[in-house]
Design an enzyme around this catalytic site. Structure first.
Site, PDB file in Angstrom:
ATOM      1  N   ALA A   1       0.329  -1.232  -0.150  1.00  0.00           N
ATOM      2  CA  ALA A   1       0.368  -0.254   0.187  1.00  0.00           C
ATOM      3  C   ALA A   1       0.934   1.220  -0.267  1.00  0.00           C
ATOM      4  CB  ALA A   1      -0.984   0.119   1.376  1.00  0.00           C
ATOM      5  N   CYS A   2       1.811   0.941  -0.593  1.00  0.00           N
ATOM      6  CA  CYS A   2       2.551   2.238  -0.844  1.00  0.00           C
ATOM      7  C   CYS A   2       2.869   2.668  -2.613  1.00  0.00           C
ATOM      8  CB  CYS A   2       4.286   2.022  -0.291  1.00  0.00           C
ATOM      9  SG  CYS A   2       5.352   2.783  -0.911  1.00  0.00           S
ATOM     10  N   GLY A   3       2.986   4.227  -2.549  1.00  0.00           N
ATOM     11  CA  GLY A   3       3.229   4.964  -3.806  1.00  0.00           C
ATOM     12  C   GLY A   3       4.084   4.171  -4.392  1.00  0.00           C
ATOM     13  N   PHE A   4       5.069   3.706  -4.054  1.00  0.00           N
ATOM     14  CA  PHE A   4       6.039   2.827  -4.883  1.00  0.00           C
ATOM     15  C   PHE A   4       5.540   1.095  -5.157  1.00  0.00           C
ATOM     16  CE2 PHE A   4       8.706   5.922  -2.518  1.00  0.00           C
ATOM     17  CZ  PHE A   4       9.942   6.556  -3.707  1.00  0.00           C
ATOM     18  N   THR A   5       4.402   0.929  -4.969  1.00  0.00           N
ATOM     19  CA  THR A   5       4.351  -0.605  -4.794  1.00  0.00           C
ATOM     20  C   THR A   5       4.181  -1.402  -6.256  1.00  0.00           C
ATOM     21  OG1 THR A   5       2.846  -0.498  -3.097  1.00  0.00           O
ATOM     22  CG2 THR A   5       2.114  -1.977  -4.707  1.00  0.00           C
TER      23      THR A   5
END
Length: 168
Positions: A39-43
């Site tokens: 659930a990360c912007g980098f996912t």
């Protein structure tokens, strides 16, 4: 930390399925070791990591993903949920391991070793965020550390340099 460790192959980890894995089984392969989160912007980097894994695996390369919930609680799922998410959303086939800590007193020994082997900006050892990447040479030593903002495709040339030539 394992103070006698000389390479990443001196460590073990637990697979996402709960099985012990000796990293020595990867001896002779170049590795990209990444702390991941769902659930990360980098996912979306999972897609690029999978492309690297597919592109280079026949030449002796593997991506190893280590889910971590230490950054903004962005990996709060169970091991089953993490595996299902990575498969359904990104078609991940590279090995994923059980959730670990990468910083602090409970940091996995592998990550203690990686951070000491390749400190970050200004010599700091701590992992700053999800999707920090460590490129490991086939001899198990760390070649390079990449920031979370480094896109997987931007690492391809560095991986290529560590592998035998492609067969024509």
């Amino acid at each position: 930390m394992n103070t006698t460790a000389k390479t990443v192959f001196d460590f073990s980890a637990v697979s996402l399925a709960g099985q012990p894995v000796e990293l020595a089984q990867y001896h002779g392969k170049a590795l990209l070791i990444v702390n991941t989160a769902s659930a990360c912007g980098f996912t979306p980097q999972y897609a690029g990591l999978e492309k690297l894994h597919e592109r280079f695996q026949e030449r002796g390369f593997a991506v190893l993903g280590f889910p971590c919930n230490q950054f903004g609680a962005q990996e709060s799922g169970t091991h089953e949920e993490i595996g299902a998410f990575c498969d359904a959303k990104f078609g991940v086939t590279f090995p994923l391991f059980a959730k670990i800590d990468v910083n602090g007193a409970n940091a996995h020994p592998l990550y203690q070793f990686l951070k000491q082997s390749a400190p970050g900006v200004l010599g700091t050892e701590g992992i700053k965020w999800n999707f920090t990447k460590f490129l490991v040479k086939p001899d198990g030593t760390v070649a390079h550390r990449y920031a979370p903002t480094t896109k997987p495709e931007d690492i391809a040339a560095d991986i290529e340099a560590l592998l035998p030539p492609a067969r024509a």
